[in-house]
Design a protein around this motif. Sequence first.
Motif, short mmCIF file in Angstrom:
data_model
loop_
_atom_site.label_atom_id
_atom_site.label_comp_id
_atom_site.label_asym_id
_atom_site.label_seq_id
_atom_site.Cartn_x
_atom_site.Cartn_y
_atom_site.Cartn_z
N MET A 17 0.85 -1.17 0.00
CA MET A 17 0.00 0.00 0.00
C MET A 17 0.90 1.23 0.00
SD MET A 17 -3.16 1.12 2.55
CE MET A 17 -2.91 -0.25 3.57
N ARG A 18 0.61 2.16 -0.86
CA ARG A 18 1.40 3.39 -0.96
C ARG A 18 1.21 4.24 0.29
NH1 ARG A 18 3.42 4.55 -5.84
NH2 ARG A 18 2.64 3.33 -7.56
N ILE A 19 2.27 4.93 0.67
CA ILE A 19 2.23 5.81 1.83
C ILE A 19 1.58 7.14 1.46
CG2 ILE A 19 3.62 6.99 3.57
CD1 ILE A 19 3.70 3.99 3.86
N LEU A 20 1.88 7.67 0.30
CA LEU A 20 1.34 8.96 -0.13
C LEU A 20 0.45 8.79 -1.35
CD1 LEU A 20 4.50 11.24 0.13
CD2 LEU A 20 2.53 11.22 1.65
N ALA A 21 -0.54 9.65 -1.46
CA ALA A 21 -1.39 9.64 -2.64
C ALA A 21 -0.56 10.04 -3.86
CB ALA A 21 -2.54 10.63 -2.46
N ARG A 22 -0.93 9.51 -5.00
CA ARG A 22 -0.27 9.90 -6.24
C ARG A 22 -0.77 11.29 -6.64
NH1 ARG A 22 -1.22 4.19 -9.35
NH2 ARG A 22 -0.65 2.95 -7.55
N LEU A 23 0.06 12.01 -7.36
CA LEU A 23 -0.26 13.39 -7.71
C LEU A 23 -1.60 13.51 -8.44
CD1 LEU A 23 0.78 16.26 -7.55
CD2 LEU A 23 1.97 15.90 -9.71
N HIS A 24 -1.88 12.60 -9.38
CA HIS A 24 -3.13 12.70 -10.14
C HIS A 24 -4.36 12.33 -9.30
CE1 HIS A 24 -2.27 8.38 -10.67
NE2 HIS A 24 -3.58 8.25 -10.79
N GLN A 25 -4.15 11.73 -8.13
CA GLN A 25 -5.28 11.40 -7.25
C GLN A 25 -5.70 12.60 -6.38
OE1 GLN A 25 -3.48 8.14 -5.14
NE2 GLN A 25 -4.42 6.61 -6.48
N LEU A 26 -4.84 13.59 -6.26
CA LEU A 26 -5.12 14.70 -5.37
C LEU A 26 -6.33 15.54 -5.79
CD1 LEU A 26 -1.53 15.83 -4.36
CD2 LEU A 26 -3.16 14.43 -3.07
N GLU B 21 -18.10 12.71 9.01
CA GLU B 21 -17.81 13.48 7.81
C GLU B 21 -16.53 14.29 7.96
OE1 GLU B 21 -21.26 15.77 6.76
OE2 GLU B 21 -22.32 14.01 6.01
N ILE B 22 -16.28 14.84 9.15
CA ILE B 22 -15.04 15.58 9.38
C ILE B 22 -13.85 14.64 9.24
CG2 ILE B 22 -13.69 16.79 11.15
CD1 ILE B 22 -16.43 17.99 12.10
N ALA B 23 -13.94 13.44 9.81
CA ALA B 23 -12.85 12.48 9.71
C ALA B 23 -12.61 12.04 8.27
CB ALA B 23 -13.15 11.26 10.59
N LEU B 24 -13.69 11.72 7.55
CA LEU B 24 -13.54 11.28 6.16
C LEU B 24 -13.01 12.41 5.29
CD1 LEU B 24 -13.86 9.23 3.89
CD2 LEU B 24 -16.29 9.89 3.74
N GLY B 25 -13.56 13.61 5.44
CA GLY B 25 -13.08 14.74 4.65
C GLY B 25 -11.61 15.00 4.88
N THR B 26 -11.20 14.94 6.13
CA THR B 26 -9.78 15.15 6.47
C THR B 26 -8.91 14.05 5.87
OG1 THR B 26 -10.42 16.28 8.51
CG2 THR B 26 -8.17 15.44 8.39
N ALA B 27 -9.36 12.81 5.96
CA ALA B 27 -8.59 11.68 5.39
C ALA B 27 -8.40 11.85 3.88
CB ALA B 27 -9.28 10.36 5.69
N LEU B 28 -9.41 12.35 3.21
CA LEU B 28 -9.30 12.55 1.76
C LEU B 28 -8.34 13.69 1.42
CD1 LEU B 28 -13.04 12.00 0.93
CD2 LEU B 28 -11.15 10.73 -0.12
N ILE B 29 -8.33 14.72 2.23
CA ILE B 29 -7.49 15.89 1.96
C ILE B 29 -6.02 15.61 2.23
CG2 ILE B 29 -6.97 18.23 2.79
CD1 ILE B 29 -10.04 18.56 3.19
N LEU B 30 -5.74 14.83 3.26
CA LEU B 30 -4.35 14.58 3.65
C LEU B 30 -3.71 13.52 2.74
CD1 LEU B 30 -4.72 14.52 7.54
CD2 LEU B 30 -3.84 16.38 6.10
N PRO B 31 -2.69 13.90 1.97
CA PRO B 31 -2.09 12.94 1.03
C PRO B 31 -1.36 11.78 1.69
CG PRO B 31 -0.88 15.02 1.01
CD PRO B 31 -2.07 15.22 1.89
N MET B 32 -1.08 11.90 3.00
CA MET B 32 -0.38 10.78 3.65
C MET B 32 -1.33 9.64 4.02
SD MET B 32 -0.97 13.43 5.90
CE MET B 32 0.46 14.39 5.65
N VAL B 33 -2.64 9.87 3.93
CA VAL B 33 -3.60 8.78 4.12
C VAL B 33 -3.64 7.99 2.81
CG1 VAL B 33 -6.02 8.18 4.55
CG2 VAL B 33 -4.97 10.09 5.79
#
Length: 140
Positions: free
Chosen positions: A1-10, A67-79
């Motif tokens: 599993m990747r540690i950081l999101a890929r650039l095109h996923q952001l 929703e706050i937890a999910l929104g934050t998880a999506l925003i943070l590229p380290m998730v």
Amino acid sequence: MRILARLHQLPPRLAAGVYILNSGLTKAQNKDDEATAAAMHGLAAGTYPFLRGQDPKSFLKLASMGEIALGTALILPMVPSLVAGAGLAAFAAGLLGIYYKTPGMRQEGSLRPTQDGIALSKDIWLLGIGLGLVLEELCD
């Protein structure tokens, strides 16, 4: 599993994450509004009977925290995108369940939304983003 999101996923992660985070923060601001809590709880409990016994204000508080937890998880590229995407897909599926099962949201005998159902049917894009993130990570 990747540690950081890929650039095109952001971009899709940010779009969905900011939208969901805002929704959660708005619910948190309205946590003491009995009418809002009752309306949201009633809509969810109509589709998911196990929610019927829950207090509407508690439901609104938990929904906002989720929703706050999910929104934050999506925003943070380290998730990892697999984790964020799975959370988003599950969340969107729950919203689409409400759309599908609530009377008056769909045209008779169709999946097409009525005017009242447009606000819920649009959550299909969240499901698409979530599944896209999950599938990309699983297939790579």
